[in-house]
Design a protein around this motif. Structure first.
Motif, PDB file in Angstrom:
ATOM      1  N   GLN A  70       2.705  -7.812  -8.244  1.00 40.75           N
ATOM      2  CA  GLN A  70       3.306  -6.345  -7.705  1.00 40.75           C
ATOM      3  C   GLN A  70       4.770  -6.157  -8.050  1.00 40.75           C
ATOM      4  OE1 GLN A  70       2.075  -5.649  -3.579  1.00 40.75           O
ATOM      5  NE2 GLN A  70       1.169  -7.482  -3.428  1.00 40.75           N
ATOM      6  N   ARG A  71       5.508  -7.267  -8.427  1.00 44.93           N
ATOM      7  CA  ARG A  71       6.928  -7.025  -8.638  1.00 44.93           C
ATOM      8  C   ARG A  71       7.141  -6.344  -9.972  1.00 44.93           C
ATOM      9  NH1 ARG A  71       6.501 -13.117 -10.445  1.00 44.93           N
ATOM     10  NH2 ARG A  71       5.645 -12.595 -12.472  1.00 44.93           N
ATOM     11  N   PRO A 136       5.799  -6.199  -0.726  1.00 44.06           N
ATOM     12  CA  PRO A 136       5.625  -4.635  -0.721  1.00 44.06           C
ATOM     13  C   PRO A 136       6.264  -4.153   0.435  1.00 44.06           C
ATOM     14  CG  PRO A 136       3.755  -5.823  -0.595  1.00 44.06           C
ATOM     15  CD  PRO A 136       4.505  -6.747  -0.898  1.00 44.06           C
ATOM     16  N   GLU A 137       7.132  -2.653   0.398  1.00 42.61           N
ATOM     17  CA  GLU A 137       7.471  -1.938   1.405  1.00 42.61           C
ATOM     18  C   GLU A 137       8.529  -3.042   2.171  1.00 42.61           C
ATOM     19  OE1 GLU A 137       6.765   1.020   1.509  1.00 42.61           O
ATOM     20  OE2 GLU A 137       5.040   0.354   0.051  1.00 42.61           O
TER      21      GLU A 137
END
Ligand code: SF4
Ligand code: URA
Length: 230
Positions: A70-71, A136-137
């Motif tokens: 996700q990075r 994430p978030e």
């Protein structure tokens, strides 16, 4: 020493530092070429820049936990490879993920100001995080993510060999000291890992929300500075 023997010595040196990926002579040869191209070398030790750069490249490709998918960028760390003081945060935030550098968002700007106030230059310390990729978030790290990422941090510490580790925030402090104690209690006692003095302090992100923490971070940074250079 001929080239092959020298390459083998370099590979052995790297392995002694815990860098196990460097197994072949041809890889070590490549590193050696960089090394000869005028990189810094103190005493007999292989240049730390080189070893850390290699680690950073491995981390940039790492998929050992879900965060790797996700990075935008992994954030290995940044600063003087010979630093006396290593600062450790929790994990990259949005801005860090964008730039691939630690503490470059608002919390980082506050850290810069506090460093300046105690007379430390950012370029003379090293800054990293427990986790190298952004959750994430900005959610809390999961235990399995921390466990997957930990060997990178352990090697980073073994390579940099800081005198002091300043833990920014409860996650970093609890992770490094392997405890569940509160920050208030952790700040009130002495901690060591081998020869390294560990100084837990509040995260600068917390100090953005609760400005009262700034004074306490300032005090802890003074202690780190005095222990490192006093
Ligand atoms: Fe690898 Fe650490 Fe990134 Fe997970 S957080 S993918 S273990 S570098
Ligand atoms: N917060 C952290 O813990 N680390 C960073 O790199 C940035 C913000």
């Amino acid at each position: 020493m001929n080239r092959r023997r020298l390459a083998r010595a370099v590979a052995e040196n790297l392995r002694a530092l815990g860098v196990t990926e460097v197994a072949t002579e041809s890889e070590a040869d490549g590193i050696l070429d960089d090394y000869r191209a005028g990189k810094r070398n103190r005493g007999k030790e292989l240049s730390r820049e080189m070893v850390l750069k290699r680690e950073a490249e491995v981390v940039e490709r790492c998929r050992k936990c879900g965060l790797g998918l996700q990075r935008t960028h992994a954030v290995y760390g940044d600063g003087d490879e010979y630093a006396e003081i290593l600062f450790l945060g929790e994990a990259p935030g949005a801005e860090e993920d964008r730039q691939g550098l630690p503490f470059v968002g608002r919390a980082g700007q506050l850290l810069n100001r506090l460093l300046e106030q105690v007379g430390l230059r950012r370029s003379e310390v090293y800054i990293g995080n427990l986790l190298k990729c952004r959750p994430p978030e900005n959610r809390d790290p999961l235990p399995e993510e921390l466990a997957a990422c930990r060997p990178y941090l352990d090697r980073q510490i073994a390579i940099i060999k800081p005198k002091i580790i300043v833990c920014l925030g409860l996650y970093a402090a609890q992770g490094i000291l392997n405890t569940k104690e509160s920050m208030a209690r952790l700040r009130n006692s002495q901690h060591n890992i081998g020869d390294i003095v560990v100084i837990p302090t509040y995260h600068t992100a917390a100090a953005l929300r609760f400005p009262g923490y700034k004074q306490q971070i300032y005090d802890d940074l003074c202690r780190a500075r005095d222990l490192a250079y006093g």
